[in-house]
Design a protein around this motif. Sequence first.
Motif, PDB file in Angstrom:
ATOM      1  N   THR A 164      57.875  24.636  73.508  1.00  0.00           N
ATOM      2  CA  THR A 164      58.331  24.198  72.189  1.00  0.00           C
ATOM      3  C   THR A 164      57.694  25.040  71.082  1.00  0.00           C
ATOM      4  OG1 THR A 164      56.530  22.601  71.990  1.00  0.00           O
ATOM      5  CG2 THR A 164      58.570  21.841  73.056  1.00  0.00           C
ATOM      6  N   LEU A 192      63.738  24.958  59.153  1.00  0.00           N
ATOM      7  CA  LEU A 192      64.349  23.780  59.781  1.00  0.00           C
ATOM      8  C   LEU A 192      65.215  24.128  60.990  1.00  0.00           C
ATOM      9  CD1 LEU A 192      65.408  21.831  56.543  1.00  0.00           C
ATOM     10  CD2 LEU A 192      63.517  21.283  58.085  1.00  0.00           C
ATOM     11  N   HIS A 193      65.183  25.393  61.390  1.00  0.00           N
ATOM     12  CA  HIS A 193      66.005  25.841  62.521  1.00  0.00           C
ATOM     13  C   HIS A 193      65.843  24.975  63.773  1.00  0.00           C
ATOM     14  CE1 HIS A 193      67.830  28.369  65.566  1.00  0.00           C
ATOM     15  NE2 HIS A 193      66.671  28.439  66.204  1.00  0.00           N
ATOM     16  N   PRO A 194      64.597  24.595  64.159  1.00  0.00           N
ATOM     17  CA  PRO A 194      64.456  23.760  65.366  1.00  0.00           C
ATOM     18  C   PRO A 194      65.090  22.382  65.234  1.00  0.00           C
ATOM     19  CG  PRO A 194      62.351  24.772  64.759  1.00  0.00           C
ATOM     20  CD  PRO A 194      63.280  24.968  63.605  1.00  0.00           C
ATOM     21  N   ILE A 195      65.311  21.943  63.987  1.00  0.00           N
ATOM     22  CA  ILE A 195      65.863  20.600  63.758  1.00  0.00           C
ATOM     23  C   ILE A 195      67.375  20.647  63.561  1.00  0.00           C
ATOM     24  CG2 ILE A 195      65.808  18.581  62.230  1.00  0.00           C
ATOM     25  CD1 ILE A 195      62.919  19.335  61.548  1.00  0.00           C
ATOM     26  N   ILE A 196      67.822  21.568  62.706  1.00  0.00           N
ATOM     27  CA  ILE A 196      69.258  21.601  62.381  1.00  0.00           C
ATOM     28  C   ILE A 196      70.066  22.425  63.385  1.00  0.00           C
ATOM     29  CG2 ILE A 196      68.811  21.240  59.926  1.00  0.00           C
ATOM     30  CD1 ILE A 196      69.178  24.203  59.458  1.00  0.00           C
ATOM     31  N   HIS A 197      69.371  23.260  64.175  1.00  0.00           N
ATOM     32  CA  HIS A 197      70.020  24.055  65.240  1.00  0.00           C
ATOM     33  C   HIS A 197      71.139  24.948  64.707  1.00  0.00           C
ATOM     34  CE1 HIS A 197      67.704  21.800  68.140  1.00  0.00           C
ATOM     35  NE2 HIS A 197      68.200  20.663  67.693  1.00  0.00           N
TER      36      HIS A 197
END
Length: 433
Positions: free
Chosen positions: A168, A240-245
């Motif tokens: 992660t 926010l890439h890991p959240i919004i994908h």
Amino acid sequence: MSATIAITIFVVSYFFIMTEKMNRALVSLSGGVLLLLSGVYEWEQAFTSYIDWNTVTLLFSMMILVSITKKTGLFEYIAIRFAQKVKGEPIPLLLGTGVLTAIGSALLDNVTTVLLFVPILLTLTKLLQLPSFPYLLTIIFSANIGGTATLIGDPPNIMIGQAVEHLTFLSFITNLAPIVFVIFVIMITSIIFLFRRQLIRNENNTVKLMQMNAEEYLKKTPMLYQSITVLLLTISGFLLHPIIHIELTTVAAFGALLLLLLTDKEAGSEKVFQEVEWVTLFFFIGLFMLVGGLEKVGVIDELARGIMWATEGDLTKTSFLILWTAGIFSGIVDNIPFVAAMIPVVEEFQSYGMANLNPLWWSLALGACLGGNGTLIGASANVVVAGLAEGSGQRLPFVRFLLYGIPLVLVSIILSMIYIYIRYLLPFSQSFT
């Protein structure tokens, strides 16, 4: 026959890039076209499989964002305020540049960070009449070292994180940040020591600097606030890439298009497009085509399989060989295709009874990311900095860069090898004794 042709074209092209006798974009594109003419691959393959349009589009988008923002005077404002905070002292300025670049590269991707920082740096060195080379060197090294610390900092880490579900964002920080910090401290200390005689404060320039009003450089028009807003939104999208994908390239492209639409009347889209570093973009396209030729004829795959054969499945040998191979290879060609070839190879070791693959993943990440410091074309950030510097009349000589890049890579890989052995391999071996 195809392998011989591809290797020959790559070596000859690389030679001309190193000697800098011709424009590097022209050399790389000529090599790519020769691969097409010799039948190593078809244009459709080059276009769809080997040219990394995500990277090209990301660079293009960030160049547009930076180009428009530059017109507002924001970079000059930040540069003057930063220089005034350190009172024009060259060494604190270099240290601050390194720290900010490393942090920015860890939180964003390192290409975006250098696109934001280099215009500021070139403004500062010109203002204080300081040599730009030590500062550009610091930005490149700091970008690659800082980008190693997180999942989104460098493309190889993104690829590894996508391939291995249990690794992660936090895993990369906790496992790679400690050794990254040590390497960064050694790097910045060495550069200060090596260039200390050139980093001399000019009293007249310092007095002028301290008397300057930074706000006078800001053009407080709607474009300033629009640029800052869109730039912050884009950076937030990266974080926010890991959240919004949503892909980083998509975020950057949306930000660039949005800012173009908002500022078209004031900035002029045609003028903005003229200021894009097209030489850098076309150099990337040609470089991807050259490396694609090696990938097509199986050179990279053979190298990966050779590692499996040489180590005979021993965890320690495999980790060290992957580390050194990735470090050396990433200094010669872009690290993205090498990592792409190595990921399935590392996964295959599990079928040979190797239960603990984590040391191999960290070896691959450290070697690929840190090895990019070896040459001026070893990593995307290097090429971008060289392009921006050349556009401002501050050319980075290829051979001179090698004199500092290669020793740093060797020290980085040796330290990484010690770190991997002590933290992962030694405890694992002791658990079986």
